[in-house]
Design an enzyme around this catalytic site. Structure first.
Site, PDB file in Angstrom:
ATOM      1  N   SER A 184       0.841  -1.186   0.000  1.00  0.00           N
ATOM      2  CA  SER A 184       0.000   0.000   0.000  1.00  0.00           C
ATOM      3  C   SER A 184       0.890   1.254   0.000  1.00  0.00           C
ATOM      4  CB  SER A 184      -0.955  -0.021   1.198  1.00  0.00           C
ATOM      5  OG  SER A 184      -1.933   0.984   1.096  1.00  0.00           O
ATOM      6  N   ASP A 350      -9.115  -5.878  -4.978  1.00  0.00           N
ATOM      7  CA  ASP A 350      -8.656  -4.576  -4.472  1.00  0.00           C
ATOM      8  C   ASP A 350      -9.419  -3.463  -5.182  1.00  0.00           C
ATOM      9  OD1 ASP A 350      -7.313  -2.288  -3.648  1.00  0.00           O
ATOM     10  OD2 ASP A 350      -5.334  -3.241  -3.706  1.00  0.00           O
ATOM     11  N   HIS A 384      -8.022  -4.870  -0.606  1.00  0.00           N
ATOM     12  CA  HIS A 384      -6.750  -4.168  -0.499  1.00  0.00           C
ATOM     13  C   HIS A 384      -5.957  -4.557   0.742  1.00  0.00           C
ATOM     14  CE1 HIS A 384      -3.945  -0.803  -1.051  1.00  0.00           C
ATOM     15  NE2 HIS A 384      -4.104  -0.534   0.240  1.00  0.00           N
TER      16      HIS A 384
END
Length: 418
Positions: A184, A350, A384
């Site tokens: 991320s 995601d 995610h």
């Protein structure tokens, strides 16, 4: 011939992963360090402005012998340098943002990143509320907290911040990092580091990340930021509740922002499987089960995270673009040398950063002759945040371990044998 793999699977994973008992075990013979280093030099920022040397502070933690291959792990927005268990870990677990990869990094060969075999280093990111320079820092020019006047930063600046931290720890550019890893926002930092400091590392892993934030993601985050700023109790100076008597109270704007974020960090598949449609009775009345879950996540986050740090890092991630300042995105991406071993991992569910963004990045990197790039869209119903979910560590263990041991060729062979 470029070496690039595109693999999409729904299958059973064979893996080795740490048990709960092993997670907490640390040998007294393994050195650890932690603290805050001050680089004694200013940080000149991509968007203009400077953070003066007096305001520079870099929180760090390390595990393992310095003589071992060094792995740099960059945290995501909600996390700090406390990647895994550490003797110096703060006792108040609510505020340190740590232990987020304790199933992946630890003492013993049951961990994909074994601190007996590697020297692991992590820095709390620039802009984070967990000890490094951020809106919570005192501005030496005004002697007041920076608050909302903290300068605009980008992942490119965060990469410079990491480099300054490494130098301050005595890990100079002549001491090449074995690997740079991040997921991320940590992946944004890892990618920017890889593009800027091309002679200082050997391997790169980016997970659930992107080389260029899409307008759709910017749209989402812009609404979240507006919600925080519209909270009548938001104090731009302190980032907390406006009235001193309410400093310990929850900012509803930050709470709602996190609720929206949680929807994007997870997936529709997970929510539909996990939560019952029927109303349930709670202390404050009847609600849908998923409403209660989102409220819990929002309260938890707003209870420890600073609003100005959130606003800073949210906009920071929107400014991600490896091609910024170059003739094209591809030109910026191609600063990452062709001889590096690269692994890019995405998740099929995601919503925040769709897998197509990592696939595009891998296509650019892998199109070069003699490149060594492994790309995979992994299956998960958790979206995610999959890379942070303990029960999903098996996917990462099964890929990171062979990649660190032998590079792209080995991870490709292992995954194809599933």
């Amino acid at each position: 011939m470029a070496m690039i793999s595109f693999i999409f699977k729904r299958s059973r994973y064979i893996y080795r992963i740490a048990t709960t008992a092993a997670k907490r075990r640390f040998s007294s013979s393994i050195p650890t360090r932690h603290g805050i280093v001050k680089p004694n030099r200013s940080l000149h920022l991509t968007c203009g402005g400077t953070i003066p040397a007096e305001a520079m502070a870099i929180a760090y933690a390390t595990w393992g012998h310095k003589s071992k291959p060094t792995i740099l792990i960059a945290p995501s927005m909600s996390n700090s340098c406390w990647v895994t268990g550490h003797p110096g870990l703060p006792t108040d677990t609510k505020f340190h943002g740590g232990l987020w990869w304790e199933n992946l990094v630890g003492d013993g060969d049951e961990f994909a990143i074994d601190i007996n075999q590697y020297h692991v280093v992590s820095f709390t990111p620039l802009g984070s509320p967990f000890g490094s320079t951020s809106p919570l820092t005192t501005n030496p020019d005004t002697r007041q907290m920076y608050g909302s006047k903290f300068p605009v930063i980008t992942p490119r600046d965060q990469a410079k911040f990491i480099r300054m931290g490494l130098d301050a720890l005595g890990l100079g550019i002549d001491e090449k990092l074995y690997a740079v890893i991040g997921g991320s926002m940590g992946g944004l930092q890892a990618l920017e580091y890889a593009a800027q400091y091309v002679d200082t590392y050997e391997r790169l892993i980016a997970i659930a990340s992107t080389g260029w934030t899409s307008p759709s993601t910017v749209a989402l985050r812009s609404i979240q930021r507006k919600i925080v700023r519209l909270d009548p109790q938001y104090d731009p100076t302190s980032g907390s509740a406006l009235k001193a008597s309410e400093m310990s109270s929850i900012l509803q704007g930050l709470l709602i922002t996190r609720m929206i974020g949680t929807i994007c960090y997870r997936s529709r598949t997970e929510f539909d499987d996990r939560f019952d449609w029927n109303l349930k009775h709670y202390n404050d009345g009847d609600r849908f089960e998923v409403e209660n879950y989102l409220e819990y996540q929002g309260n938890k986050f707003a209870g420890y995270y600073d609003a100005n740090c959130y606003l800073t890092l949210s906009y920071n991630m929107d400014r991600m673009n490896l091609g910024f300042g170059y003739d094209s995105y591809a030109d910026g991406v191609n600063r990452i040398p062709v001889d590096k071993e690269i692994m890019l991992l995405a998740y099929d569910t995601d919503y925040l950063i769709p897998a197509t963004e990592m696939q595009h990045l891998s296509a650019i990197l892998g199109s070069r002759p003699n490149s060594k790039v492994y790309y995979e869209t992994m299956h998960s119903k958790y979206g995610h945040d999959t890379f942070l979910i303990p029960n999903e560590m098996k996917q990462l263990d099964y890929r990171i371990r062979p990649f660190l041991e032998s590079g792209v060729t080995e991870v490709e062979r292992v995954v194809q044998q599933e």
